[in-house]
Design an enzyme around this catalytic site. Structure first.
Site, PDB file in Angstrom:
ATOM      1  N   ILE A 176       0.910  -1.262   0.051  1.00  0.00           N
ATOM      2  CA  ILE A 176       0.147  -0.145   0.075  1.00  0.00           C
ATOM      3  C   ILE A 176       0.742   1.188  -0.019  1.00  0.00           C
ATOM      4  O   ILE A 176       2.019   1.027   0.366  1.00  0.00           O
ATOM      5  CB  ILE A 176      -1.000  -0.001   1.138  1.00  0.00           C
ATOM      6  CG1 ILE A 176      -0.262  -0.164   2.662  1.00  0.00           C
ATOM      7  CG2 ILE A 176      -2.122  -1.039   1.001  1.00  0.00           C
ATOM      8  CD1 ILE A 176      -1.281  -0.085   3.768  1.00  0.00           C
ATOM      9  N   ASP A 177       0.253   2.296  -0.457  1.00  0.00           N
ATOM     10  CA  ASP A 177       1.310   3.516  -0.745  1.00  0.00           C
ATOM     11  C   ASP A 177       1.753   4.100   0.837  1.00  0.00           C
ATOM     12  O   ASP A 177       1.358   3.934   1.560  1.00  0.00           O
ATOM     13  CB  ASP A 177       0.489   4.647  -1.386  1.00  0.00           C
ATOM     14  CG  ASP A 177      -0.102   4.248  -2.771  1.00  0.00           C
ATOM     15  OD1 ASP A 177       0.534   3.460  -3.467  1.00  0.00           O
ATOM     16  OD2 ASP A 177      -1.229   4.583  -3.103  1.00  0.00           O
ATOM     17  N   LYS A 178       2.803   4.891   0.564  1.00  0.00           N
ATOM     18  CA  LYS A 178       3.196   5.357   1.841  1.00  0.00           C
ATOM     19  C   LYS A 178       2.431   6.214   2.615  1.00  0.00           C
ATOM     20  O   LYS A 178       2.278   6.094   3.897  1.00  0.00           O
ATOM     21  CB  LYS A 178       4.465   6.316   1.490  1.00  0.00           C
ATOM     22  CG  LYS A 178       5.277   7.301   2.441  1.00  0.00           C
ATOM     23  CD  LYS A 178       6.085   8.131   1.745  1.00  0.00           C
ATOM     24  CE  LYS A 178       6.397   9.147   3.087  1.00  0.00           C
ATOM     25  NZ  LYS A 178       7.383  10.361   2.676  1.00  0.00           N
ATOM     26  N   ARG A 224      -6.886   5.333  -6.205  1.00  0.00           N
ATOM     27  CA  ARG A 224      -6.571   6.987  -6.317  1.00  0.00           C
ATOM     28  C   ARG A 224      -6.494   7.465  -7.901  1.00  0.00           C
ATOM     29  O   ARG A 224      -7.127   8.220  -8.286  1.00  0.00           O
ATOM     30  CB  ARG A 224      -5.175   7.178  -5.997  1.00  0.00           C
ATOM     31  CG  ARG A 224      -4.883   6.892  -4.369  1.00  0.00           C
ATOM     32  CD  ARG A 224      -3.259   6.932  -4.365  1.00  0.00           C
ATOM     33  NE  ARG A 224      -2.735   8.293  -4.631  1.00  0.00           N
ATOM     34  CZ  ARG A 224      -1.241   8.269  -4.652  1.00  0.00           C
ATOM     35  NH1 ARG A 224      -0.631   7.069  -4.296  1.00  0.00           N
ATOM     36  NH2 ARG A 224      -0.650   9.386  -4.882  1.00  0.00           N
TER      37      ARG A 224
END
Length: 317
Positions: free
Chosen positions: A139-141, A242
């Site tokens: 998962i993204d930062k 996103r």
């Protein structure tokens, strides 16, 4: 920059040569470049180098390093981790917002992998190599929430096949910019590398199949309109939520890459307001379906409170 794909039960890559499969799965990579990457050691199959003519099999995990090879020292670090479940095969972690999952140029320390190495030593799957031990999905930062880590190669293979077969339950919550009129909907649009900005993803013809389901929990209309939503991933492409929400005109609040204008000062958020809330999968050894839920993090709750969300009071009961 790295990419990864898994040979699932419905994958057209089963039985295909490695160089042809890499070129097919990664639209920015030609057959010639794929062969060059393989020969230089930039392509791994299940964590090991392979020849261009290696026929792919069900469950194979192909990792492709597209950038210049970079030597990264992956050292164990005493980083606090929220481990909500552990058995002999898997670890489920609630990742905080702001933490990078694995080391990469520019982020060589302070990552989830550094913390996992300190806490679990070498008791992690080696399929993704030394830079991404145990990492099955990311998962993204600036996305918080749940992800599962594999403690051995057999568990990694099992989880990867489940991901490819879309049987892993992954549900998120987010705040989107704009008042979404429909109570629920589905975004079914292919995602691939942006044709101009190569570090970004985009909805693009010829991209990989991607499906996101969403439902509206609450709407707010203070100065600017926002929607509190829940989302379910049917597929798991890079930046999928996103990209999909931005593509229908409702970007995730705080998204500096795919969003539009910055949030107003009274609602300033550090990174996107996106949380991986629920995760479910079949335990690799027993087959039992395990489900987990992460508590709403403080930054998310604070954002909803600022918006005047009635749901916050319901959550506190």
């Amino acid at each position: 920059m790295s990419e990864q794909f898994i040979v699932g039960p419905q994958s057209p890559c089963i039985g295909k040569r490695l160089d042809a499969a890499v070129s097919q799965e990664l639209e920015a990579v030609s057959r010639t470049r794929a062969q060059s990457l393989i020969k230089s050691g930039g392509v791994l199959v299940n964590g090991r180098q392979a020849k261009p003519n290696r026929a792919l099999e069900l469950g194979d995990i192909v990792s492709v390093e597209l950038g210049e090879p970079v030597s990264i020292d992956v050292a164990p670090e005493d980083i606090p981790l929220v481990v909500i479940y552990e058995d002999l095969d898997v670890i489920v972690v609630d990742k905080p917002k702001g933490m990078v999952v694995h080391p990469a140029p520019g982020h060589t320390s302070g990552t989830l992998v550094n913390g996992l190495l300190y806490r679990f030593g070498h008791e992690l799957s080696g399929i993704n190599g030394r830079i991404r031990p145990g990492i099955v999905h990311r998962i993204d930062k600036d996305t918080s929430g749940l992800l599962v880590v594999a403690k051995n190669d057999a568990a990694h293979q099992s989880l990867s096949i489940q991901l490819a077969d879309h049987t892993v339950k992954r549900e998120y919550e987010a705040v989107a910019v704009g008042s979404i009129p429909a109570g629920k909907g589905t975004v079914n649009r292919p995602i691939g590398r942006h044709p101009v900005h190569r570090k970004k993803m985009a909805v693009t013809p010829g991209g990989r199949h991607a499906v996101t389901h969403y439902s509206v929990v609450d709407r707010f209309e203070r100065t600017t309109k926002y929607s509190y939503i829940r989302l379910r991933l049917e597929t798991g492409r890079t930046h999928q939520i996103r990209v999909h929400m931005a593509s229908i005109g409702y970007p995730i609040l705080g998204d500096q890459v795919y969003g539009s204008a910055n949030a107003p000062s009274w609602l300033a958020a550090s990174g996107q307001v996106l949380h991986a809330k629920e995760l479910g999968f079949s335990q690799p050894s027993t087959g039992e379906f395990l489900e987990f839920r992460a508590e709403m993090p403080e930054y998310f709750r604070h954002t909803l409170t600022k918006l005047g969300a009635s749901i916050v009071k319901q959550l506190e009961k």
